[in-house]
Design a protein around this motif. Structure first.
Motif, PDB file in Angstrom:
ATOM      1  N   PHE A  40       0.823  -1.214   0.000  1.00  0.00           N
ATOM      2  CA  PHE A  40       0.000   0.000   0.000  1.00  0.00           C
ATOM      3  C   PHE A  40       0.857   1.264   0.000  1.00  0.00           C
ATOM      4  N   ALA A  41       2.026   1.203   0.621  1.00  0.00           N
ATOM      5  CA  ALA A  41       2.869   2.395   0.730  1.00  0.00           C
ATOM      6  C   ALA A  41       3.612   2.695  -0.569  1.00  0.00           C
ATOM      7  N   HIS A  42       3.936   1.682  -1.355  1.00  0.00           N
ATOM      8  CA  HIS A  42       4.762   1.869  -2.551  1.00  0.00           C
ATOM      9  C   HIS A  42       4.151   2.833  -3.563  1.00  0.00           C
ATOM     10  N   PRO A  43       2.874   2.726  -3.936  1.00  0.00           N
ATOM     11  CA  PRO A  43       2.327   3.693  -4.894  1.00  0.00           C
ATOM     12  C   PRO A  43       2.408   5.134  -4.402  1.00  0.00           C
ATOM     13  N   PHE A  44       2.152   5.354  -3.117  1.00  0.00           N
ATOM     14  CA  PHE A  44       2.230   6.709  -2.591  1.00  0.00           C
ATOM     15  C   PHE A  44       3.674   7.203  -2.531  1.00  0.00           C
ATOM     16  N   LEU A  45       4.618   6.292  -2.313  1.00  0.00           N
ATOM     17  CA  LEU A  45       6.023   6.667  -2.325  1.00  0.00           C
ATOM     18  C   LEU A  45       6.447   7.142  -3.711  1.00  0.00           C
ATOM     19  N   LEU A  46       6.024   6.451  -4.752  1.00  0.00           N
ATOM     20  CA  LEU A  46       6.346   6.866  -6.114  1.00  0.00           C
ATOM     21  C   LEU A  46       5.743   8.229  -6.438  1.00  0.00           C
ATOM     22  N   LEU A  47       4.489   8.439  -6.053  1.00  0.00           N
ATOM     23  CA  LEU A  47       3.854   9.731  -6.310  1.00  0.00           C
ATOM     24  C   LEU A  47       4.539  10.846  -5.526  1.00  0.00           C
ATOM     25  N   GLY A  48       4.965  10.561  -4.292  1.00  0.00           N
ATOM     26  CA  GLY A  48       5.662  11.566  -3.502  1.00  0.00           C
ATOM     27  C   GLY A  48       6.984  11.969  -4.126  1.00  0.00           C
ATOM     28  N   LEU A  49       7.726  10.989  -4.620  1.00  0.00           N
ATOM     29  CA  LEU A  49       8.991  11.298  -5.279  1.00  0.00           C
ATOM     30  C   LEU A  49       8.772  12.081  -6.566  1.00  0.00           C
ATOM     31  N   LEU A  50       7.729  11.737  -7.303  1.00  0.00           N
ATOM     32  CA  LEU A  50       7.418  12.498  -8.519  1.00  0.00           C
ATOM     33  C   LEU A  50       7.085  13.945  -8.178  1.00  0.00           C
ATOM     34  N   LEU A  52       8.104  15.662  -5.559  1.00  0.00           N
ATOM     35  CA  LEU A  52       9.294  16.363  -5.098  1.00  0.00           C
ATOM     36  C   LEU A  52      10.217  16.762  -6.251  1.00  0.00           C
ATOM     37  N   ARG A  53      10.265  15.951  -7.286  1.00  0.00           N
ATOM     38  CA  ARG A  53      11.182  16.202  -8.404  1.00  0.00           C
ATOM     39  C   ARG A  53      10.491  16.839  -9.599  1.00  0.00           C
ATOM     40  N   PHE A  54       9.242  17.231  -9.447  1.00  0.00           N
ATOM     41  CA  PHE A  54       8.478  17.693 -10.604  1.00  0.00           C
ATOM     42  C   PHE A  54       9.042  18.988 -11.175  1.00  0.00           C
ATOM     43  N   ASP A  55       9.448  19.927 -10.329  1.00  0.00           N
ATOM     44  CA  ASP A  55       9.995  21.199 -10.831  1.00  0.00           C
ATOM     45  C   ASP A  55      11.255  20.966 -11.659  1.00  0.00           C
ATOM     46  N   LYS A  56      12.125  20.080 -11.199  1.00  0.00           N
ATOM     47  CA  LYS A  56      13.325  19.766 -11.960  1.00  0.00           C
ATOM     48  C   LYS A  56      12.989  19.028 -13.244  1.00  0.00           C
ATOM     49  N   LEU A  57      11.938  18.224 -13.203  1.00  0.00           N
ATOM     50  CA  LEU A  57      11.501  17.537 -14.417  1.00  0.00           C
ATOM     51  C   LEU A  57      11.027  18.527 -15.462  1.00  0.00           C
ATOM     52  N   VAL A  58      10.329  19.564 -15.048  1.00  0.00           N
ATOM     53  CA  VAL A  58       9.862  20.589 -15.981  1.00  0.00           C
ATOM     54  C   VAL A  58      11.035  21.395 -16.522  1.00  0.00           C
ATOM     55  N   ALA A  59      12.004  21.696 -15.652  1.00  0.00           N
ATOM     56  CA  ALA A  59      13.142  22.527 -16.070  1.00  0.00           C
ATOM     57  C   ALA A  59      14.054  21.805 -17.050  1.00  0.00           C
ATOM     58  N   ASP A  60      14.337  20.524 -16.807  1.00  0.00           N
ATOM     59  CA  ASP A  60      15.253  19.767 -17.670  1.00  0.00           C
ATOM     60  C   ASP A  60      14.797  18.316 -17.715  1.00  0.00           C
ATOM     61  N   PRO A  61      13.864  17.997 -18.609  1.00  0.00           N
ATOM     62  CA  PRO A  61      13.285  16.645 -18.621  1.00  0.00           C
ATOM     63  C   PRO A  61      14.308  15.537 -18.865  1.00  0.00           C
ATOM     64  N   VAL A  62      15.223  15.738 -19.826  1.00  0.00           N
ATOM     65  CA  VAL A  62      16.154  14.664 -20.175  1.00  0.00           C
ATOM     66  C   VAL A  62      17.063  14.318 -19.001  1.00  0.00           C
ATOM     67  N   THR A  63      17.664  15.327 -18.399  1.00  0.00           N
ATOM     68  CA  THR A  63      18.575  15.075 -17.283  1.00  0.00           C
ATOM     69  C   THR A  63      17.843  14.451 -16.100  1.00  0.00           C
ATOM     70  N   GLU A  64      16.653  14.971 -15.793  1.00  0.00           N
ATOM     71  CA  GLU A  64      15.919  14.461 -14.637  1.00  0.00           C
ATOM     72  C   GLU A  64      15.427  13.036 -14.864  1.00  0.00           C
ATOM     73  N   LEU A  65      14.944  12.742 -16.061  1.00  0.00           N
ATOM     74  CA  LEU A  65      14.495  11.378 -16.359  1.00  0.00           C
ATOM     75  C   LEU A  65      15.657  10.394 -16.288  1.00  0.00           C
ATOM     76  N   LEU A  66      16.800  10.806 -16.790  1.00  0.00           N
ATOM     77  CA  LEU A  66      17.971   9.934 -16.750  1.00  0.00           C
ATOM     78  C   LEU A  66      18.447   9.704 -15.322  1.00  0.00           C
ATOM     79  N   ASN A  67      18.435  10.749 -14.504  1.00  0.00           N
ATOM     80  CA  ASN A  67      18.889  10.618 -13.117  1.00  0.00           C
ATOM     81  C   ASN A  67      17.913   9.815 -12.257  1.00  0.00           C
TER      82      ASN A  67
END
Length: 293
Positions: A40-50, A52-67
């Protein structure tokens, strides 16, 4: 006086159609307390990480997706090793119905065996000890789980990622530009959707025919895979809209929809009102005309 010979009798033989191979049952989660909590915790953990990193994903998608890809793969491997039975263990397919009662709906097993245990205390104790040893053996050791998990990741990056990259292009992704974005988006979707499928089913052809035919019985594994694809589909809706928002850039919304779809699908797929049910198509929907005798 001539007698007419008797006419040969026509014997009508009816041939029964071949019995179709029974579908493999839905996959239950392991009955341990850690598996119940983390499933039950795993899906919410993935959404939480997304988130937290969403602003960086918008700023530089390639680098953030790779990292983020190694962390996603590590989380998915930990998820399947903690919560799911590996392929070939006999736990998922051979004991699916009995553990459905224990792991999903909280039932007590078959009534005949329960009555026998009540009337014979010695048998009851022996059965309990045998069941504990059986569950321990089925859960397997660390190496028994690690090898299928690593094999799943290998097949994901060698097979699933190229296939999903082609499907993204066929569904409208740019062909001559944004190639890195397409491959990395496909890799994230492949890790989300197929890690658990390969881990619990291996390369069983009958199961994968059901997967491609959308005919698998509902469970947390199939729900997560189907939810990833449906979420990515809806995630593509905001891209062509003229809102001029930075988060509309390809493939941010598609990937966000895939993560949300995985979380929702993996939770809903194991719910009691859907667990074990499957999508059934009528002959009209399949384009099959009924024969009139």
């Amino acid at each position: 006086m001539s007698s007419t010979p008797p006419s040969p009798s026509l014997s009508t033989t009816t041939q029964n159609p071949p019995t179709p191979k029974p579908s493999s049952p839905p996959v239950p989660f392991l009955p341990s307390q850690a598996a119940r909590i983390y499933s039950f915790a795993h899906p919410f953990l993935l959404l939480g990480l997304l988130g937290l990193r969403f602003d960086k994903l918008v700023a530089d998608p390639v680098t953030e997706l790779l990292n983020d890809l190694p962390f996603l793969a590590l989380l998915q491997v930990g998820y399947v090793m903690t919560c799911l039975p590996p392929a070939g263990s006999g736990y998922a397919h051979g004991h699916g119905h009995s553990h459905k009662a224990v792991g999903e709906t909280g039932g007590s097993g078959d009534s005949a065996g329960e009555e026998k245990r009540k009337t014979n205390p010695v048998v009851r104790a022996g059965k309990a000890g045998y069941r504990r040893r059986q569950q321990k053996g089925e859960a397997g050791g660390f190496s028994v789980k690690l090898i299928p998990a690593l094999l799943s990741l290998t097949l994901i990056f060698l097979l699933a990622t190229p296939v999903l990259s082609i499907l993204l292009v066929l569904f409208g992704a740019p062909l001559t530009t944004h190639n890195f974005e397409t491959v990395l988006c496909a890799a994230h979707m492949a890790v989300l959707s197929t890690t658990a499928l390969i881990y619990v089913h291996g390369v069983d052809g009958a199961v994968w025919k059901e997967v491609w035919g959308i005919a698998r019985p509902s469970d947390g594994v199939w729900g997560g895979a189907l939810g990833t694809c449906v979420g990515a589909w809806f995630g593509a809706v905001p891209i062509p809209l003229d809102w001029d928002r930075p988060w509309q850039a390809y493939p941010i919304t598609i990937l966000t929809g895939a993560y949300i779809g995985f979380a929702v699908g993996s939770l809903i797929g194991r719910a009691s009102f859907l667990y074990g049910k499957r999508i059934e198509f009528t002959p009209e929907e399949l384009g099959i005309e009924k024969k009139v005798d």
